[in-house]
Design a protein around this motif. Structure first.
Motif, PDB file in Angstrom:
ATOM      1  N   TYR A   1       1.220  -1.310  -0.167  1.00  0.00           N
ATOM      2  CA  TYR A   1       0.126   0.068   0.060  1.00  0.00           C
ATOM      3  C   TYR A   1       0.854   1.229   0.051  1.00  0.00           C
ATOM      4  N   SER A   2       0.538   1.875  -1.039  1.00  0.00           N
ATOM      5  CA  SER A   2       1.526   3.356  -1.058  1.00  0.00           C
ATOM      6  C   SER A   2       0.509   4.559  -1.173  1.00  0.00           C
ATOM      7  N   GLY A   3      -0.735   4.392  -0.527  1.00  0.00           N
ATOM      8  CA  GLY A   3      -1.772   5.376  -0.674  1.00  0.00           C
ATOM      9  C   GLY A   3      -1.260   6.901  -0.251  1.00  0.00           C
ATOM     10  N   GLU A   4      -2.330   7.667  -0.309  1.00  0.00           N
ATOM     11  CA  GLU A   4      -2.080   9.037   0.049  1.00  0.00           C
ATOM     12  C   GLU A   4      -1.721   8.970   1.671  1.00  0.00           C
ATOM     13  N   GLY A   5      -0.852   9.726   2.164  1.00  0.00           N
ATOM     14  CA  GLY A   5      -0.877   9.816   3.666  1.00  0.00           C
ATOM     15  C   GLY A   5       0.235   8.924   4.173  1.00  0.00           C
ATOM     16  N   ILE A   6       1.111   8.346   3.316  1.00  0.00           N
ATOM     17  CA  ILE A   6       1.981   7.140   3.654  1.00  0.00           C
ATOM     18  C   ILE A   6       3.443   7.871   3.371  1.00  0.00           C
ATOM     19  N   GLU A   7       3.886   8.160   4.596  1.00  0.00           N
ATOM     20  CA  GLU A   7       5.417   8.548   4.252  1.00  0.00           C
ATOM     21  C   GLU A   7       6.376   7.774   4.359  1.00  0.00           C
ATOM     22  N   LYS A   8       7.559   8.272   3.773  1.00  0.00           N
ATOM     23  CA  LYS A   8       8.820   7.243   3.646  1.00  0.00           C
ATOM     24  C   LYS A   8       9.335   6.574   4.719  1.00  0.00           C
ATOM     25  N   THR A   9       9.138   6.982   5.968  1.00  0.00           N
ATOM     26  CA  THR A   9       9.427   6.581   7.007  1.00  0.00           C
ATOM     27  C   THR A   9       8.176   5.669   7.821  1.00  0.00           C
ATOM     28  N   SER A  10       7.192   5.439   7.040  1.00  0.00           N
ATOM     29  CA  SER A  10       6.174   4.773   7.603  1.00  0.00           C
ATOM     30  C   SER A  10       6.588   3.234   7.112  1.00  0.00           C
ATOM     31  N   MET A  11       5.792   2.229   7.951  1.00  0.00           N
ATOM     32  CA  MET A  11       6.102   0.817   7.836  1.00  0.00           C
ATOM     33  C   MET A  11       5.262   0.560   6.428  1.00  0.00           C
ATOM     34  N   ALA A  12       5.735  -0.229   5.684  1.00  0.00           N
ATOM     35  CA  ALA A  12       5.041  -0.753   4.471  1.00  0.00           C
ATOM     36  C   ALA A  12       3.822  -1.667   4.907  1.00  0.00           C
ATOM     37  N   VAL A  13       2.666  -1.865   4.242  1.00  0.00           N
ATOM     38  CA  VAL A  13       1.540  -2.403   4.676  1.00  0.00           C
ATOM     39  C   VAL A  13       1.128  -3.247   3.389  1.00  0.00           C
ATOM     40  N   PRO A  14       1.352  -4.654   3.454  1.00  0.00           N
ATOM     41  CA  PRO A  14       0.946  -5.370   2.391  1.00  0.00           C
ATOM     42  C   PRO A  14      -0.372  -5.461   1.994  1.00  0.00           C
ATOM     43  N   VAL A  15      -0.833  -5.574   0.926  1.00  0.00           N
ATOM     44  CA  VAL A  15      -2.183  -5.824   0.467  1.00  0.00           C
ATOM     45  C   VAL A  15      -2.458  -6.953  -0.301  1.00  0.00           C
ATOM     46  N   TYR A  16      -3.184  -8.006   0.126  1.00  0.00           N
ATOM     47  CA  TYR A  16      -3.455  -9.196  -0.638  1.00  0.00           C
ATOM     48  C   TYR A  16      -4.516  -9.206  -1.633  1.00  0.00           C
ATOM     49  N   ASP A  17      -4.687  -9.784  -2.737  1.00  0.00           N
ATOM     50  CA  ASP A  17      -5.415 -10.057  -3.487  1.00  0.00           C
ATOM     51  C   ASP A  17      -6.950 -10.793  -2.840  1.00  0.00           C
ATOM     52  N   ALA A  18      -7.933 -10.196  -2.981  1.00  0.00           N
ATOM     53  CA  ALA A  18      -9.021 -10.869  -2.129  1.00  0.00           C
ATOM     54  C   ALA A  18      -9.338 -12.234  -2.483  1.00  0.00           C
ATOM     55  N   THR A  19      -9.240 -12.596  -3.751  1.00  0.00           N
ATOM     56  CA  THR A  19      -9.554 -13.881  -4.185  1.00  0.00           C
ATOM     57  C   THR A  19      -8.669 -14.849  -3.069  1.00  0.00           C
ATOM     58  N   LEU A  20      -7.096 -14.533  -3.345  1.00  0.00           N
ATOM     59  CA  LEU A  20      -6.331 -15.311  -2.606  1.00  0.00           C
ATOM     60  C   LEU A  20      -6.890 -15.397  -1.087  1.00  0.00           C
ATOM     61  N   LEU A  21      -7.210 -14.422  -0.544  1.00  0.00           N
ATOM     62  CA  LEU A  21      -7.748 -14.318   1.016  1.00  0.00           C
ATOM     63  C   LEU A  21      -8.941 -15.199   1.173  1.00  0.00           C
ATOM     64  N   ARG A  22      -9.946 -15.344   0.087  1.00  0.00           N
ATOM     65  CA  ARG A  22     -10.965 -16.128   0.152  1.00  0.00           C
ATOM     66  C   ARG A  22     -10.478 -17.688   0.123  1.00  0.00           C
ATOM     67  N   PHE A  23      -9.386 -17.889  -1.047  1.00  0.00           N
ATOM     68  CA  PHE A  23      -9.001 -19.055  -0.937  1.00  0.00           C
ATOM     69  C   PHE A  23      -8.306 -19.560   0.169  1.00  0.00           C
ATOM     70  N   ILE A  24      -7.608 -18.986   0.838  1.00  0.00           N
ATOM     71  CA  ILE A  24      -6.705 -19.305   2.182  1.00  0.00           C
ATOM     72  C   ILE A  24      -7.917 -19.557   3.030  1.00  0.00           C
ATOM     73  N   LYS A  25      -9.158 -18.740   3.137  1.00  0.00           N
ATOM     74  CA  LYS A  25     -10.140 -18.945   4.247  1.00  0.00           C
ATOM     75  C   LYS A  25     -10.711 -20.232   3.938  1.00  0.00           C
ATOM     76  N   GLU A  26     -11.184 -20.544   2.555  1.00  0.00           N
ATOM     77  CA  GLU A  26     -11.482 -21.859   2.130  1.00  0.00           C
ATOM     78  C   GLU A  26     -10.712 -23.190   2.526  1.00  0.00           C
TER      79      GLU A  26
END
Length: 154
Positions: A42-67
């Motif tokens: 995630y590199s959206g608005e309000g993310i500073e260079k010193t902020s921790m990177a936040v991974p964003v996973y594909d929604a289908t992947l998350l449903r697959f894992i949940k299944e």
């Protein structure tokens, strides 16, 4: 599996049929995504260079894992299979997947378990299964093994 505990082909199919059918709805998605990244940073608005990177996973992947977590494939003792089959790399996983028979269907579940359970601790592992093709190979193998062949008629 020990010989005394071996199930017949029909018993194995009955035991895993519903789980495999639920996972098969992700096959076409995996065919399209296999070998590519299923996560982003995630590199959206309000993310500073010193902020921790936040991974964003594909929604289908998350449903697959949940299944997968709702199936009988999940096994917290998967590490014993990795030791027994000397599985250390994704290439080893793919080798074992291609060699599995229906009687060894639990081995396929143990490989899935590695990605799901390790992913609970380090989410990037979930995406690795898409990128290295292991999920796709697993589903294709499950599909092949679970196809019910009618006996030859004379």
């Amino acid at each position: 599996m020990q010989d005394s505990l071996r199930l017949s082909r029909d018993e194995i199919i009955i035991c895993y049929k519903d789980d495999v059918e639920r996972l098969m709805k992700y096959l076409s998605w995996l065919q399209n995504k296999s070998g590519t990244a299923a996560s982003d940073i995630y590199s959206g608005e309000g993310i500073e260079k010193t902020s921790m990177a936040v991974p964003v996973y594909d929604a289908t992947l998350l449903r697959f894992i949940k299944e997968i977590k709702t199936t009988d494939f999940l096994n917290r003792n998967y590490v014993y299979t990795f030791s027994r089959y000397r599985i250390k790399t994704p290439a080893d996983e793919l080798r074992v997947i291609s060699a599995c028979s229906l009687q060894e269907i639990t081995v396929l579940g143990d490989i899935l378990s590695k990605y799901v359970l390790r992913g609970d601790i380090k989410g990037a592992v979930w995406a690795e299964g898409v990128q290295n093709g292991v999920y796709l190979a697993l589903l294709l193998k499950l599909k092949e093994l679970m196809e019910i062949r009618k006996p030859l008629e004379y």
